[in-house]
Motif scaffolding. Sequence first.
Motif, mmCIF file in Angstrom:
data_model
loop_
_atom_site.group_PDB
_atom_site.id
_atom_site.type_symbol
_atom_site.label_atom_id
_atom_site.label_comp_id
_atom_site.label_asym_id
_atom_site.label_seq_id
_atom_site.Cartn_x
_atom_site.Cartn_y
_atom_site.Cartn_z
ATOM 1 N N LYS A 100 1.782 -0.005 -17.466
ATOM 2 C CA LYS A 100 0.341 0.199 -17.306
ATOM 3 C C LYS A 100 -0.045 0.563 -15.880
ATOM 4 C CE LYS A 100 -0.581 -3.143 -21.005
ATOM 5 N NZ LYS A 100 -1.104 -4.503 -21.318
ATOM 6 N N VAL A 101 0.894 0.415 -14.937
ATOM 7 C CA VAL A 101 0.584 0.738 -13.533
ATOM 8 C C VAL A 101 0.441 2.254 -13.404
ATOM 9 C CG1 VAL A 101 1.348 0.534 -11.137
ATOM 10 C CG2 VAL A 101 1.890 -1.285 -12.781
ATOM 11 N N SER A 102 -0.590 2.692 -12.723
ATOM 12 C CA SER A 102 -0.903 4.119 -12.625
ATOM 13 C C SER A 102 0.096 4.865 -11.744
ATOM 14 C CB SER A 102 -2.304 4.314 -12.056
ATOM 15 O OG SER A 102 -2.338 3.917 -10.695
ATOM 16 N N ASP A 103 0.159 6.185 -11.938
ATOM 17 C CA ASP A 103 0.996 7.032 -11.095
ATOM 18 C C ASP A 103 0.621 6.875 -9.633
ATOM 19 O OD1 ASP A 103 2.121 7.910 -13.413
ATOM 20 O OD2 ASP A 103 1.640 10.033 -13.129
ATOM 21 N N ALA A 104 -0.669 6.900 -9.364
ATOM 22 C CA ALA A 104 -1.135 6.845 -7.975
ATOM 23 C C ALA A 104 -0.686 5.550 -7.294
ATOM 24 C CB ALA A 104 -2.654 6.965 -7.931
ATOM 25 N N LYS A 105 -0.797 4.441 -8.017
ATOM 26 C CA LYS A 105 -0.421 3.154 -7.430
ATOM 27 C C LYS A 105 1.086 3.071 -7.211
ATOM 28 C CE LYS A 105 -1.862 -1.607 -7.583
ATOM 29 N NZ LYS A 105 -2.851 -2.526 -8.197
ATOM 30 N N LEU A 106 1.852 3.546 -8.197
ATOM 31 C CA LEU A 106 3.308 3.518 -8.052
ATOM 32 C C LEU A 106 3.759 4.381 -6.871
ATOM 33 C CD1 LEU A 106 4.818 3.652 -11.654
ATOM 34 C CD2 LEU A 106 5.048 1.821 -9.983
#
Length: 848
Positions: free
Chosen positions: A452-458
């Motif tokens: 569920k972690v977003s691309d941007a955050k990763l």
Amino acid sequence: MSKRARVCSPIHSLLPMEIEGFDSLAELALDMRWSWNHTTDKVWRQLDPELWEITHNPWVVLQTVSRDQIERVLADPVFRKNVDGLVQTKRQAVEAPAWFQQNHSQSSLTCAAYFSMEFMLSEALPIYSGGLGNVAGDQLKASSDLGVPVVGVGLLYQQGYFRQVIDKDGAQQALFPYNDPGQLPITPLRQANGEWLRLEIALPGYSVWLRAWQVQIGRVKLYLLDSNDAANIPVHRGISSVLYGGGPELRLEQELLLGIGGWRLLCALGIQPEVCHLNEGHAAFAVLERARSFMEETGQPFEAALAVTRAGNLFTTHTAVAAGFDRFAPALIEQYLGGYAEQKLGISLHDLLALGRQNPNDSAEDFNMAYLAVRGSGSVNGVSRLHGKVSRHIFLPLFPRWPEDEIPVGHVTNGVHMPTWDSAPADDLWTEACGKDRWLGTTKTLEQDIRKVSDAKLWQFRTAAGKSLVEYARKRLSRQLISRGASPEVIDWAKHLFDPNALTLGFARRFATYKRPNLLLHNPARLLRLLANTERPVQLIIAGKAHPEDRAGQVLIREWINFIRRPETRPHIIFLSDYDMLLTEHLVQGVDVWINTPRRPWEACGTSGMKVLVNGGVNLSELDGWWAEAYTPEVGWALGDGQEHGDDPAWDAIEADALYDLLEREVIPEFYARDKSGIPTAWVKRMRESMARLAPRFSAARTVCEYTEQHYLPAAAAYRERAADKGAIGRQMVDWQHSLEQKWATLHFGEVKVETRGEQHIFEVQVFLHDLDPKTVRVELYADGIKSSAPVRQEMKPIRQLAGESGGYVYSAAVSAASAQADYTARVIPHCDDMAVPLEAARILWQR
């Protein structure tokens, strides 16, 4: 643990105990829970930030700072409240029911003793070399997290494993600094009256005194023995000086201290483990001492005592080649253990040597510690699925005429202790997505939660990790150059080396030829072209040691150093010397791609690549060890065809080219293919899949749960059953084995009849058992498995006794006619309730 266990002296008497609150600081510093639970880091940083940064050893910080500084920080109400809260939280965590208490509170397991030659817990306790110690340390930590009742047993080395320096000529130099026990996070093990607990171990012609120490690891205790006792002569004080140093005699002495001394230490502490877990064959002498101890308690002879205690022993092998096992010359075994065998075990030297030989009657054959471990254990396992298969082949000679698939070696694939190896930002990321208790036995939802972690955050997380690694690498390289006497200009250059935004590859491991650390160097010009591309730059960090006696490994290091020192190469590759746990942590937390190039199938498991999973790194590895069962195209990249090619230089060349191709055509383009937000979406997708699918699966929490449920609990129950009534069952088993041995040669097959009826073959086989009770054997039809399927093992039942024949029976069974009649063969194997066949009874008779 027994209530009769001695207590440890809490801290050194010279420390300022009178300062209010100091005892709380000492309690925190001496519990190595701080090595993976980083809530105490700010305490040590506040006491002395520079010393903490250099040592990462709270006990050193606490002993080194001035009394004034300690009084000053403890006088701060906020600091004191924080310390008190940390102590309270630590105690509550230890006392709270964990996975084991919640799921197995009624089991017969009260203690499993984990014996290992090395333990990697922290750079603050340098008694490790590499992978074996890594596995041991991570499993103790996971046992603490999960509440599994484990105690560790090992040795305290005065110098440990060597420290590495690369000299001006590019050659590795080995240093052996002294491990001052007073500055290690350990405490002397003392008896209730304050006397230091010491053991006397008889060696040929003299005794060696061993001192005992304790390491606290959350809920778990690790006990360490060392021979540096004032009562010993200098040469004997040095028995526990160096890890994996010296010749065969020193190694034998160390292994006697570990196995025999370690088991006696547990007895002295009143600890009575149901399970003894041997982490590699180094500790196999514990098998003998455990049996001797049972003999003393019950009056049983050695064979019966071994039959009882074997059920509670587990042997984990990490060796992928037969030559890797410790072997000792018969004369050396006679010198050190001849008297022990005859006087303590009541057996002959020949019988002792037979436990460590393939052929008991070959007087020239060396004594193999792995063979002793196999013959003294109720279960044997490798450390990955592929390694289990390799180990079955290695131990095939111990089970003559048995099919390789039935050699009694299973596998439990290693995992790493994720809280030890994750960075603080990685911990925050996983905590937000999956909760604080994610590695405590409940990993079922981790995969979907982390997705569920977003691309941007990763990507933001990975970008910060890369920058942190580059900063650390610059500092460490600068210190290396300063120690080597480099010029100020070169040192200043090192402080600005590398681009935090470039693709960073990591390659760090022991420099041994089978690991092929120079596969990347096969075509230096091509490698340099890949690294020096101005549009898509790549940088490489290398680290690793070669054993001081491994000249070939040292040559490989020198080749890299010479290549790196070329002016055109220098900006793109660095070699960070003295590969230790602290360096490992920084590398696995920051590299984008972890590269591993062993020669299949010689990497038993290989845990280094597992450590990058939790930190968002991606693996590019040979299909060997753990990666052979972990790899799918969505989670990383694979090298090789999944087959064995030996040490063929032509195949090495093929794989080197394949490695360059992978980097050039897949890895590098994917990293630099960005969307309009600057995010490499395909790369982040691969990262996420690696984290979601592999991190839970290759965590030490999963490994320890498997060991507990598949091995510890059954072993504890089996041991208790055999130990009942002073080991009466063990004596019965020995009698059964002796009867079997005496009568087996008279067994033979008679006529075989086969009739096909529809979809079944009906077999009738004459078997002449003579004086053997039919209940002591099992008659089967056997057929090899097809296309990796399991072999057919169909039990045959006696349908009538042959008239006029003593002990002659007709056995019958029906099997599928999908296979030809000729595919099936009848066989006779031993059968005894609750006895492991063929591990404890390896006889087998084939019909043809």
